[in-house]
Motif scaffolding. Structure first.
Motif, PDB file in Angstrom:
ATOM      1  N   ARG A 109       0.840  -1.192   0.000  1.00  0.00           N
ATOM      2  CA  ARG A 109       0.000   0.000   0.000  1.00  0.00           C
ATOM      3  C   ARG A 109       0.874   1.241   0.000  1.00  0.00           C
ATOM      4  O   ARG A 109       2.087   1.158   0.084  1.00  0.00           O
ATOM      5  CB  ARG A 109      -0.896   0.002   1.244  1.00  0.00           C
ATOM      6  CG  ARG A 109      -1.851  -1.179   1.308  1.00  0.00           C
ATOM      7  CD  ARG A 109      -2.648  -1.193   2.606  1.00  0.00           C
ATOM      8  NE  ARG A 109      -3.479  -0.021   2.788  1.00  0.00           N
ATOM      9  CZ  ARG A 109      -4.705   0.115   2.279  1.00  0.00           C
ATOM     10  NH1 ARG A 109      -5.231  -0.854   1.552  1.00  0.00           N
ATOM     11  NH2 ARG A 109      -5.394   1.204   2.503  1.00  0.00           N
ATOM     12  N   GLY A 110       0.251   2.382  -0.093  1.00  0.00           N
ATOM     13  CA  GLY A 110       0.955   3.651   0.028  1.00  0.00           C
ATOM     14  C   GLY A 110       1.909   3.913  -1.119  1.00  0.00           C
ATOM     15  O   GLY A 110       1.797   3.345  -2.206  1.00  0.00           O
ATOM     16  N   SER A 111       2.866   4.787  -0.864  1.00  0.00           N
ATOM     17  CA  SER A 111       3.777   5.216  -1.921  1.00  0.00           C
ATOM     18  C   SER A 111       4.667   4.088  -2.419  1.00  0.00           C
ATOM     19  O   SER A 111       4.979   4.024  -3.610  1.00  0.00           O
ATOM     20  CB  SER A 111       4.626   6.401  -1.451  1.00  0.00           C
ATOM     21  OG  SER A 111       5.359   6.067  -0.302  1.00  0.00           O
ATOM     22  N   VAL A 112       5.050   3.172  -1.544  1.00  0.00           N
ATOM     23  CA  VAL A 112       5.880   2.040  -1.984  1.00  0.00           C
ATOM     24  C   VAL A 112       5.069   1.148  -2.926  1.00  0.00           C
ATOM     25  O   VAL A 112       5.553   0.745  -3.987  1.00  0.00           O
ATOM     26  CB  VAL A 112       6.425   1.236  -0.787  1.00  0.00           C
ATOM     27  CG1 VAL A 112       7.091  -0.046  -1.252  1.00  0.00           C
ATOM     28  CG2 VAL A 112       7.406   2.086   0.011  1.00  0.00           C
ATOM     29  N   VAL A 161      -2.075   7.973  -8.633  1.00  0.00           N
ATOM     30  CA  VAL A 161      -3.512   8.248  -8.501  1.00  0.00           C
ATOM     31  C   VAL A 161      -4.270   6.934  -8.322  1.00  0.00           C
ATOM     32  O   VAL A 161      -5.127   6.816  -7.436  1.00  0.00           O
ATOM     33  CB  VAL A 161      -4.051   9.050  -9.707  1.00  0.00           C
ATOM     34  CG1 VAL A 161      -5.575   9.104  -9.698  1.00  0.00           C
ATOM     35  CG2 VAL A 161      -3.466  10.457  -9.704  1.00  0.00           C
ATOM     36  N   THR A 162      -3.935   5.933  -9.131  1.00  0.00           N
ATOM     37  CA  THR A 162      -4.570   4.619  -8.982  1.00  0.00           C
ATOM     38  C   THR A 162      -4.346   4.099  -7.568  1.00  0.00           C
ATOM     39  O   THR A 162      -5.274   3.600  -6.918  1.00  0.00           O
ATOM     40  CB  THR A 162      -4.024   3.622 -10.019  1.00  0.00           C
ATOM     41  OG1 THR A 162      -4.284   4.130 -11.324  1.00  0.00           O
ATOM     42  CG2 THR A 162      -4.675   2.250  -9.875  1.00  0.00           C
ATOM     43  N   GLY A 163      -3.122   4.215  -7.079  1.00  0.00           N
ATOM     44  CA  GLY A 163      -2.794   3.743  -5.735  1.00  0.00           C
ATOM     45  C   GLY A 163      -3.542   4.486  -4.648  1.00  0.00           C
ATOM     46  O   GLY A 163      -4.052   3.882  -3.700  1.00  0.00           O
ATOM     47  N   ALA A 164      -3.618   5.815  -4.778  1.00  0.00           N
ATOM     48  CA  ALA A 164      -4.313   6.609  -3.757  1.00  0.00           C
ATOM     49  C   ALA A 164      -5.791   6.231  -3.700  1.00  0.00           C
ATOM     50  O   ALA A 164      -6.367   6.082  -2.612  1.00  0.00           O
ATOM     51  CB  ALA A 164      -4.146   8.099  -4.056  1.00  0.00           C
ATOM     52  N   VAL A 165      -6.400   6.053  -4.860  1.00  0.00           N
ATOM     53  CA  VAL A 165      -7.821   5.683  -4.896  1.00  0.00           C
ATOM     54  C   VAL A 165      -8.009   4.265  -4.352  1.00  0.00           C
ATOM     55  O   VAL A 165      -8.899   4.018  -3.534  1.00  0.00           O
ATOM     56  CB  VAL A 165      -8.399   5.832  -6.322  1.00  0.00           C
ATOM     57  CG1 VAL A 165      -9.815   5.273  -6.401  1.00  0.00           C
ATOM     58  CG2 VAL A 165      -8.364   7.293  -6.758  1.00  0.00           C
ATOM     59  N   ALA A 166      -7.156   3.340  -4.773  1.00  0.00           N
ATOM     60  CA  ALA A 166      -7.264   1.955  -4.297  1.00  0.00           C
ATOM     61  C   ALA A 166      -7.065   1.885  -2.781  1.00  0.00           C
ATOM     62  O   ALA A 166      -7.833   1.215  -2.078  1.00  0.00           O
ATOM     63  CB  ALA A 166      -6.246   1.060  -5.008  1.00  0.00           C
ATOM     64  N   ASP A 167      -6.060   2.581  -2.280  1.00  0.00           N
ATOM     65  CA  ASP A 167      -5.795   2.559  -0.831  1.00  0.00           C
ATOM     66  C   ASP A 167      -6.948   3.174  -0.043  1.00  0.00           C
ATOM     67  O   ASP A 167      -7.202   2.785   1.093  1.00  0.00           O
ATOM     68  CB  ASP A 167      -4.491   3.291  -0.512  1.00  0.00           C
ATOM     69  CG  ASP A 167      -3.254   2.533  -0.981  1.00  0.00           C
ATOM     70  OD1 ASP A 167      -3.358   1.329  -1.310  1.00  0.00           O
ATOM     71  OD2 ASP A 167      -2.170   3.153  -1.022  1.00  0.00           O
ATOM     72  N   ARG A 168      -7.640   4.120  -0.650  1.00  0.00           N
ATOM     73  CA  ARG A 168      -8.785   4.760   0.006  1.00  0.00           C
ATOM     74  C   ARG A 168     -10.012   3.842  -0.005  1.00  0.00           C
ATOM     75  O   ARG A 168     -10.752   3.769   0.976  1.00  0.00           O
ATOM     76  CB  ARG A 168      -9.099   6.079  -0.712  1.00  0.00           C
ATOM     77  CG  ARG A 168     -10.271   6.806  -0.206  1.00  0.00           C
ATOM     78  CD  ARG A 168      -9.905   7.641   0.969  1.00  0.00           C
ATOM     79  NE  ARG A 168     -11.069   8.443   1.336  1.00  0.00           N
ATOM     80  CZ  ARG A 168     -11.219   8.946   2.513  1.00  0.00           C
ATOM     81  NH1 ARG A 168     -10.309   8.773   3.433  1.00  0.00           N
ATOM     82  NH2 ARG A 168     -12.281   9.650   2.790  1.00  0.00           N
TER      83      ARG A 168
END
Length: 164
Positions: A86-89, A136-143
């Motif tokens: 998750r997150g930036s990594v 952006v994909t990661g931020a939405v998925a993590d949310r």
């Protein structure tokens, strides 16, 4: 969260990521005057065994490949978010997956050229756009997707010049 549900939310995240990347590309093109790329269309054309057509006849195919790859790969980021990546990594690793996917398809079909043969400005632009997509994909998925419930294991930090 079940894996199927995480993958489905990942598709939503992928759509958000590809929308952000597309918007960034259009803004960048206003400044650089870089023309639209039809590499996605010609890659899909080769994958499907379709006859070669000029760029102006491949707009639908171009959008299908551009949006389709971004949305489908979002499922992977959804599964990553449901796990421990998750997150930036997680987003950085996912960016590399997106680059690998593009380059594998483009070069296996003979449409693309290895990125180290590209001019540096094209390499930079591609990395920036793929980074926007991935983060952006990661931020939405993590949310949207709850991560693992186990607590993080604390560890000692370090500071440059001081022992750990």
């Amino acid at each position: 969260m079940k894996k199927t549900q995480a993958a489905l939310w990942g598709l939503v995240a992928g759509a958000a990521g590809v929308a952000a990347m597309t918007l960034a590309e259009k803004i960048e093109q206003q400044f650089t005057r870089r023309p639209n790329s039809y590499v996605p269309a010609h890659t899909l054309e080769r994958v499907l065994g379709l006859p070669h057509r000029p760029d102006e006849e491949r707009l639908v195919l171009n959008h299908t490949m551009h949006w389709g790859q971004g949305i489908l790969l979002g499922a992977v980021r959804g599964l990553m978010a449901a796990g421990v990546l998750r997150g930036s990594v997680g987003s950085f690793l996912f960016m590399n997956l997106r680059l690998l996917n593009d380059q594998t398809l483009e070069n296996a079909t003979g449409v693309g050229a290895p990125p180290w043969t590209w001019p540096r400005d094209e390499q930079t632009i591609d990395l920036i756009h793929k980074g926007i997509y991935a983060f952006v994909t990661g931020a939405v998925a993590d949310r949207l997707i709850q991560g693992p419930t186990r607590p993080a294991v604390p560890r000692a930090g370090w500071t440059v010049g001081q022992p750990a």
